[in-house]
Design a protein around this motif. Structure first.
Motif, PDB file in Angstrom:
ATOM      1  N   ASP A 206     -37.560  48.701 -48.628  1.00  0.00           N
ATOM      2  CA  ASP A 206     -36.463  49.514 -49.152  1.00  0.00           C
ATOM      3  C   ASP A 206     -35.615  48.730 -50.147  1.00  0.00           C
ATOM      4  N   GLU A 207     -35.443  47.443 -49.911  1.00  0.00           N
ATOM      5  CA  GLU A 207     -34.701  46.612 -50.851  1.00  0.00           C
ATOM      6  C   GLU A 207     -35.510  46.371 -52.122  1.00  0.00           C
ATOM      7  N   GLN A 208     -36.819  46.220 -51.974  1.00  0.00           N
ATOM      8  CA  GLN A 208     -37.669  46.067 -53.156  1.00  0.00           C
ATOM      9  C   GLN A 208     -37.544  47.291 -54.068  1.00  0.00           C
ATOM     10  N   ARG A 209     -37.595  48.475 -53.458  1.00  0.00           N
ATOM     11  CA  ARG A 209     -37.488  49.706 -54.245  1.00  0.00           C
ATOM     12  C   ARG A 209     -36.140  49.789 -54.954  1.00  0.00           C
ATOM     13  N   GLU A 210     -35.075  49.392 -54.266  1.00  0.00           N
ATOM     14  CA  GLU A 210     -33.741  49.467 -54.856  1.00  0.00           C
ATOM     15  C   GLU A 210     -33.586  48.469 -56.007  1.00  0.00           C
ATOM     16  N   ILE A 211     -34.126  47.281 -55.839  1.00  0.00           N
ATOM     17  CA  ILE A 211     -34.098  46.292 -56.921  1.00  0.00           C
ATOM     18  C   ILE A 211     -34.835  46.829 -58.144  1.00  0.00           C
ATOM     19  N   ALA A 212     -36.004  47.414 -57.913  1.00  0.00           N
ATOM     20  CA  ALA A 212     -36.773  47.996 -59.022  1.00  0.00           C
ATOM     21  C   ALA A 212     -36.004  49.135 -59.672  1.00  0.00           C
ATOM     22  N   ARG A 213     -35.358  49.972 -58.868  1.00  0.00           N
ATOM     23  CA  ARG A 213     -34.613  51.117 -59.416  1.00  0.00           C
ATOM     24  C   ARG A 213     -33.467  50.660 -60.313  1.00  0.00           C
ATOM     25  N   ILE A 214     -32.732  49.658 -59.878  1.00  0.00           N
ATOM     26  CA  ILE A 214     -31.603  49.150 -60.655  1.00  0.00           C
ATOM     27  C   ILE A 214     -32.078  48.632 -62.011  1.00  0.00           C
ATOM     28  N   LEU A 215     -33.130  47.840 -61.994  1.00  0.00           N
ATOM     29  CA  LEU A 215     -33.612  47.245 -63.243  1.00  0.00           C
ATOM     30  C   LEU A 215     -34.295  48.276 -64.136  1.00  0.00           C
ATOM     31  N   GLN A 216     -34.939  49.265 -63.532  1.00  0.00           N
ATOM     32  CA  GLN A 216     -35.520  50.348 -64.334  1.00  0.00           C
ATOM     33  C   GLN A 216     -34.435  51.127 -65.061  1.00  0.00           C
ATOM     34  N   ALA A 217     -33.281  51.296 -64.423  1.00  0.00           N
ATOM     35  CA  ALA A 217     -32.172  52.010 -65.067  1.00  0.00           C
ATOM     36  C   ALA A 217     -31.679  51.247 -66.295  1.00  0.00           C
ATOM     37  N   VAL A 218     -31.612  49.921 -66.188  1.00  0.00           N
ATOM     38  CA  VAL A 218     -31.201  49.119 -67.344  1.00  0.00           C
ATOM     39  C   VAL A 218     -32.251  49.205 -68.447  1.00  0.00           C
ATOM     40  N   ASP A 219     -33.516  49.131 -68.067  1.00  0.00           N
ATOM     41  CA  ASP A 219     -34.586  49.238 -69.067  1.00  0.00           C
ATOM     42  C   ASP A 219     -34.564  50.599 -69.760  1.00  0.00           C
ATOM     43  N   ALA A 220     -34.259  51.656 -69.017  1.00  0.00           N
ATOM     44  CA  ALA A 220     -34.182  52.992 -69.618  1.00  0.00           C
ATOM     45  C   ALA A 220     -33.065  53.048 -70.654  1.00  0.00           C
ATOM     46  N   LYS A 221     -31.937  52.401 -70.356  1.00  0.00           N
ATOM     47  CA  LYS A 221     -30.820  52.355 -71.310  1.00  0.00           C
ATOM     48  C   LYS A 221     -31.203  51.539 -72.542  1.00  0.00           C
ATOM     49  N   ILE A 222     -31.899  50.421 -72.343  1.00  0.00           N
ATOM     50  CA  ILE A 222     -32.350  49.604 -73.482  1.00  0.00           C
ATOM     51  C   ILE A 222     -33.297  50.415 -74.361  1.00  0.00           C
ATOM     52  N   ALA A 223     -34.223  51.160 -73.720  1.00  0.00           N
ATOM     53  CA  ALA A 223     -35.168  51.983 -74.477  1.00  0.00           C
ATOM     54  C   ALA A 223     -34.445  53.068 -75.266  1.00  0.00           C
ATOM     55  N   ALA A 224     -33.431  53.689 -74.659  1.00  0.00           N
ATOM     56  CA  ALA A 224     -32.671  54.738 -75.350  1.00  0.00           C
ATOM     57  C   ALA A 224     -31.938  54.173 -76.554  1.00  0.00           C
ATOM     58  N   GLU A 225     -31.338  53.002 -76.388  1.00  0.00           N
ATOM     59  CA  GLU A 225     -30.640  52.375 -77.517  1.00  0.00           C
ATOM     60  C   GLU A 225     -31.634  51.914 -78.586  1.00  0.00           C
ATOM     61  N   GLY A 226     -32.824  51.493 -78.155  1.00  0.00           N
ATOM     62  CA  GLY A 226     -33.855  51.121 -79.119  1.00  0.00           C
ATOM     63  C   GLY A 226     -34.312  52.312 -79.945  1.00  0.00           C
ATOM     64  N   ALA A 227     -34.428  53.482 -79.296  1.00  0.00           N
ATOM     65  CA  ALA A 227     -34.799  54.697 -80.016  1.00  0.00           C
ATOM     66  C   ALA A 227     -33.699  55.091 -81.003  1.00  0.00           C
ATOM     67  N   ARG A 228     -32.437  54.928 -80.587  1.00  0.00           N
ATOM     68  CA  ARG A 228     -31.306  55.207 -81.486  1.00  0.00           C
ATOM     69  C   ARG A 228     -31.347  54.258 -82.682  1.00  0.00           C
ATOM     70  N   ARG A 229     -31.630  52.990 -82.415  1.00  0.00           N
ATOM     71  CA  ARG A 229     -31.710  51.991 -83.501  1.00  0.00           C
ATOM     72  C   ARG A 229     -32.815  52.356 -84.493  1.00  0.00           C
ATOM     73  N   ALA A 230     -33.975  52.793 -83.982  1.00  0.00           N
ATOM     74  CA  ALA A 230     -35.090  53.182 -84.850  1.00  0.00           C
ATOM     75  C   ALA A 230     -34.727  54.413 -85.683  1.00  0.00           C
ATOM     76  N   ALA A 231     -34.034  55.373 -85.061  1.00  0.00           N
ATOM     77  CA  ALA A 231     -33.627  56.579 -85.795  1.00  0.00           C
ATOM     78  C   ALA A 231     -32.624  56.241 -86.895  1.00  0.00           C
ATOM     79  N   LEU A 232     -31.696  55.341 -86.601  1.00  0.00           N
ATOM     80  CA  LEU A 232     -30.729  54.923 -87.617  1.00  0.00           C
ATOM     81  C   LEU A 232     -31.408  54.185 -88.763  1.00  0.00           C
ATOM     82  N   GLU A 233     -32.412  53.395 -88.441  1.00  0.00           N
ATOM     83  CA  GLU A 233     -33.159  52.683 -89.491  1.00  0.00           C
ATOM     84  C   GLU A 233     -33.873  53.659 -90.418  1.00  0.00           C
ATOM     85  N   GLU A 234     -34.481  54.686 -89.823  1.00  0.00           N
ATOM     86  CA  GLU A 234     -35.149  55.703 -90.647  1.00  0.00           C
ATOM     87  C   GLU A 234     -34.139  56.469 -91.489  1.00  0.00           C
TER      88      GLU A 234
END
Length: 257
Positions: A206-234
């Motif tokens: 259960d702790e392994q799953r929670e650790i993965a969930r927390i870090l996946q949430a940060v990665d999702a935010k990084i991906a969203a900002e990366g998509a925004r950065r790519a759109a601004l570049e275009e």
């Protein structure tokens, strides 16, 4: 204005990446407890440093299968149809493959897999470069479907799912430098035995799953900002072209003579 927005987004991405590093250090030392909390679980000293007292430390080979990929004959390369993607180290650099391997330049059908006597790696296998300078890029990726990899890549597949969660294993790999497994010499390489012997901190599932969930949430935010950065570049490129070619005219400007 667009340029300033790009720079601001770059700052957000950099901050998120630093946050992720700090979170990994915290989570793999104290577990999924709030940063700054005063009542951590009791700690124990282990061969890999302080950990919560209820965690175990195991060798990676106890919970996972580790093996390298296969040679990829040139005559089978470049095919776009088939059941299995065939990944090379270069595929880790494709847009969209920053964490999860979703795009491939080569595919194989079942008949070709039998001819090559290859054993596909299953979904959720963690892969990384195992030979040469690519080791020092420290890339790790996770398979989203059964796939094959070439002989410059190593895969780690969980075989004890009741002990280890795939997301947790991936983020543990993210927290370490795979260069520690490589042998010295002009052509560094990582052996199966070196990876098998790696010491893995293992909290309850259960702790392994929670650790993965927390870090996946940060990665999702990084991906969203990366998509925004790519759109601004275009947008920046499009505006630049249209302004310089007169497709968009700036009103209220008095031309010089």
């Amino acid at each position: 204005t667009v340029q300033r927005a790009k720079e601001a987004t770059d700052g957000v991405i950099a901050a998120l990446k630093e946050l992720k590093k700090s979170l990994m250090q915290h989570l793999f030392t104290y577990g999924p407890v709030p940063v700054g909390a005063k009542n951590f679980s009791p700690q124990q000293e282990t061969e890999i440093g302080p950990l919560p007292a209820h965690w175990r430390v195991v060798r990676l080979g106890e919970v996972a299968e580790i093996r390298g990929g296969i040679a990829f004959p040139h005559e089978y390369q470049g095919r776009q149809g088939g059941k299995y993607p065939f990944y090379k180290v270069s595929d880790m650099n494709l847009l969209g493959n920053e964490i999860y391997m979703q795009k491939a330049n080569n595919w194989l059908d079942e008949q070709t897999v039998r001819i090559l006597r290859a054993k596909p790696f299953v979904k959720n296998t963690v892969i990384f470069p195992k030979i040469g300078a690519a080791i020092h890029t420290n890339k790790k990726r996770i398979l989203t479907t059964d796939a094959l990899v070439d002989n410059n890549v190593m895969g780690v597949t969980i075989c004890e799912y009741e002990q280890c969660h795939p997301g947790y294993l991936f983020y543990w790999f993210e927290s370490i430098d795979i260069g520690q497994f490589s042998s010295p010499g002009p052509l560094p390489s990582i052996t199966v035995q070196a990876v098998k012997g790696a010491m893995l901190p293992l909290p309850p599932l259960d702790e392994q799953r929670e650790i993965a969930r927390i870090l996946q949430a940060v990665d999702a935010k990084i991906a969203a900002e990366g998509a925004r950065r790519a759109a601004l570049e275009e947008l920046f490129k499009t505006l630049l072209d249209q302004l310089m070619t007169g497709k968009i005219r700036v009103r209220g400007v008095i031309p010089t003579t």
